[in-house]
Enzyme design. Structure first.
Site, PDB file in Angstrom:
ATOM      1  N   LYS A 127       0.963  -1.259  -0.118  1.00  0.00           N
ATOM      2  CA  LYS A 127      -0.055   0.020   0.063  1.00  0.00           C
ATOM      3  C   LYS A 127       0.710   1.089   0.118  1.00  0.00           C
ATOM      4  O   LYS A 127       2.091   1.335   0.142  1.00  0.00           O
ATOM      5  CB  LYS A 127      -0.966   0.087   1.252  1.00  0.00           C
ATOM      6  CG  LYS A 127      -1.966  -1.009   1.315  1.00  0.00           C
ATOM      7  CD  LYS A 127      -2.996  -1.232   2.304  1.00  0.00           C
ATOM      8  CE  LYS A 127      -3.977  -2.104   2.215  1.00  0.00           C
ATOM      9  NZ  LYS A 127      -5.030  -2.166   3.337  1.00  0.00           N
ATOM     10  N   ARG A 207      -2.394 -14.400   3.271  1.00  0.00           N
ATOM     11  CA  ARG A 207      -3.206 -13.878   4.446  1.00  0.00           C
ATOM     12  C   ARG A 207      -2.206 -13.855   5.703  1.00  0.00           C
ATOM     13  O   ARG A 207      -2.259 -13.252   6.733  1.00  0.00           O
ATOM     14  CB  ARG A 207      -4.434 -14.080   4.718  1.00  0.00           C
ATOM     15  CG  ARG A 207      -5.294 -13.671   3.134  1.00  0.00           C
ATOM     16  CD  ARG A 207      -6.872 -13.806   3.341  1.00  0.00           C
ATOM     17  NE  ARG A 207      -7.214 -12.963   4.580  1.00  0.00           N
ATOM     18  CZ  ARG A 207      -7.416 -11.774   4.509  1.00  0.00           C
ATOM     19  NH1 ARG A 207      -7.381 -11.159   3.398  1.00  0.00           N
ATOM     20  NH2 ARG A 207      -8.039 -11.092   5.721  1.00  0.00           N
ATOM     21  N   HIS A 240      -2.083  -5.648   1.432  1.00  0.00           N
ATOM     22  CA  HIS A 240      -3.634  -5.871   1.204  1.00  0.00           C
ATOM     23  C   HIS A 240      -3.346  -7.597   0.628  1.00  0.00           C
ATOM     24  O   HIS A 240      -2.569  -7.683  -0.237  1.00  0.00           O
ATOM     25  CB  HIS A 240      -4.173  -5.083   0.299  1.00  0.00           C
ATOM     26  CG  HIS A 240      -5.649  -5.648  -0.201  1.00  0.00           C
ATOM     27  ND1 HIS A 240      -6.590  -5.708   0.326  1.00  0.00           N
ATOM     28  CD2 HIS A 240      -5.652  -6.597  -1.347  1.00  0.00           C
ATOM     29  CE1 HIS A 240      -7.631  -6.407  -0.348  1.00  0.00           C
ATOM     30  NE2 HIS A 240      -7.239  -6.753  -1.674  1.00  0.00           N
TER      31      HIS A 240
END
Length: 279
Positions: A127, A207, A240
């Protein structure tokens, strides 16, 4: 008069539960413009929808209108003043392997810059906060050290339109506008990840490497995670990742329209492509 008939044919009005269920049987991708009775459908996108459907194919891409107050299934979208688009996809199981192979060959010939993969893939975004602090190379190195293969990698500044569609499921949240502004505030680094080692699928593995969404929680619970090391506070959490296989396909299709899928994580026959609010 002829053009008016064509517009109606390209954008179906869904006003009953019966029509809604019929729409869910359409093969290919269906985009539903959910509107309010006091606010008409999003007219500026109609001409774009028409052009896209003609180019992609009338049997593969469908557009529909649905008033939130007319359908119980759309109850949670009532009272929204932002444009809301829902995406539904269903694969045509009748497509033979030979036809599918021919389709990929044709696409490859038409788009020389396209990226394709027969492996399970997911989207990763470094990001703007991590990019502006010069952490891109460090994060990419940690991604590779964790056993991920990077199919493609590029740095670019996201547009407001992209991010509003990307985070459309969160449009009703108080932090939505701040999130969109933040993601458009500077360059992000986008990657398509695959994984050849380990027992976890690539979405779950990525994740796990990212860690909890909140950097403070990540530092307490998973201090070695990327968000613990590079995130500061919400929403500046450095990276993300797609929520699941369905989200990965939607997000990659949005941000990498030339990317071609082959063997991916099996999906339910019908997948609604909207992001969860847990990111």
């Amino acid at each position: 008069m002829g053009s008016k008939k064509k517009e109606i044919a390209l954008q179906v009005n869904i006003s009953t539960q019966e029509l809604w269920e019929e729409m869910l049987s359409f093969k290919g991708l269906t985009v539903v413009d959910v509107y309010q009775g006091w606010c008409s459908p999003c007219k500026p996108v109609v001409s774009l929808f028409q052009k896209m459907r003609i180019e992609v194919g009338l049997d593969l891409l469908h557009f529909a209108l649905a008033e939130a107050d007319c359908l119980d299934v759309l109850e949670k979208y009532r009272g929204k003043c932002e444009p809301t688009f829902l995406f539904y996809a269903i694969k045509d199981e009748a497509l033979s392997e030979e036809d599918e192979h021919f389709s990929h060959e044709k696409d490859d010939g038409e788009d020389e810059g396209a990226v394709s993969s027969e492996k399970t893939c997911t989207l990763a975004i470094i990001k703007p906060d991590a990019v502006v602090h010069g952490k891109t190379d460090e994060i990419i190195m940690k991604i590779q050290e964790a056993g991920f293969d990077i199919l493609t990698s590029e740095e670019r500044t996201m547009t407001e339109a992209e991010m509003r569609l990307f985070y459309q499921r969160r449009a009703g949240e108080e932090a939505f506008e701040m999130l969109v502004h933040y993601m458009c505030s500077g360059p992000s680094h986008l990657l398509i990840l695959t994984r050849t080692e380990g027992t976890e699928d690539v979405v779950t593995a990525w994740r796990t490497l990212m860690g909890p969404c909140d950097p403070d929680v990540a530092r307490r619970e998973q201090p070695d995670s990327l968000r613990a090391q590079y995130g500061t506070e919400m929403p500046f959490n450095a990276v993300h990742g797609s929520q699941d296989g369905g989200d990965a396909r939607r997000e990659l299709a949005l941000l990498f329209p030339g990317f071609k899928f082959s063997e991916q994580v099996p999906e339910a026959p019908l997948a609604k492509t909207a992001l969860r609010s847990s990111r």
